[in-house]
Design an enzyme around this catalytic site. Sequence first.
Site, PDB file in Angstrom:
ATOM      1  N   CYS A 100      -1.657   4.793  -5.524  1.00 31.62           N
ATOM      2  CA  CYS A 100      -2.514   3.849  -4.544  1.00 31.62           C
ATOM      3  C   CYS A 100      -2.436   2.727  -5.329  1.00 31.62           C
ATOM      4  O   CYS A 100      -2.823   2.597  -6.424  1.00 31.62           O
ATOM      5  CB  CYS A 100      -4.066   4.604  -4.222  1.00 31.62           C
ATOM      6  N   THR A 111       0.857  -1.150  -0.158  1.00 32.92           N
ATOM      7  CA  THR A 111       0.241   0.098   0.010  1.00 32.92           C
ATOM      8  C   THR A 111       0.865   1.208   0.207  1.00 32.92           C
ATOM      9  O   THR A 111       2.021   1.188   0.535  1.00 32.92           O
ATOM     10  CB  THR A 111      -0.905  -0.123   1.056  1.00 32.92           C
TER      11      THR A 111
END
Length: 240
Positions: free
Chosen positions: A196, A83
Amino acid sequence: MKTIGIIGGMSWTSTAEYYRLLNEQVTAQRGGLESPPILLHSLNFAEVVEMQRSGRWDEAGELLARAGQGLERAGADCLLVATNTMHKVAPAIEAATGIPLLHIADSTAEAIRAAGLTRVGLLATRFTMEQDFYRERLARHGIEVLVPDAEERAEVHRVIFEELCCNVVRPEARSFYQTVMQGLVARGAQGMVLGCTEIMLLVGAGDTTVPVFDTTALHVDAAVRFVLDQAARPQPVPAG
């Protein structure tokens, strides 16, 4: 072959992509039935999101650090935090473990610099777009970051959490992201960072007129280089 430790589950949709891409790349390079040894600690994303929303970043850092320690004890030779946003707590993980953490912003910066670019647009969660930890990491590599305006940032963030993290991909969301990218290019962005790990599910190289840097794929590239060739590990980021 070295063993990869993944701190994942943030969200499961992008972690699944990490697993698929890591295996595909190693098989493509080694051939046959070769696949990389992978250890995965998949967190409850709802707990992490609550920590993000309430600003409990120290607590989140402790949670991810414990996951990293567990992976190290289990035999991981390097760590991936699957992430972008949770790289905010990368220092806590690094302080708690003794194996390399391959930082997603460094692998992204390496690709941007290799393309000869110095100014990029960034699409990400609002934490990544608005806080300093990610933009400053890229700035250490000489890269300027442009982000959408406040209203666009809010919608980019909403799509990530309410749609992509739930494996929902809508053409309306793709059209919106394309418009946002077009605006960043008009402001001078020479490339576009999909900052992202879920965004690659929605848009890619064909959705804008400038080079696209998919942080998920670039992070996987760095991990594959590490496990297949120890000498290829990323160099430390310049101090700044």
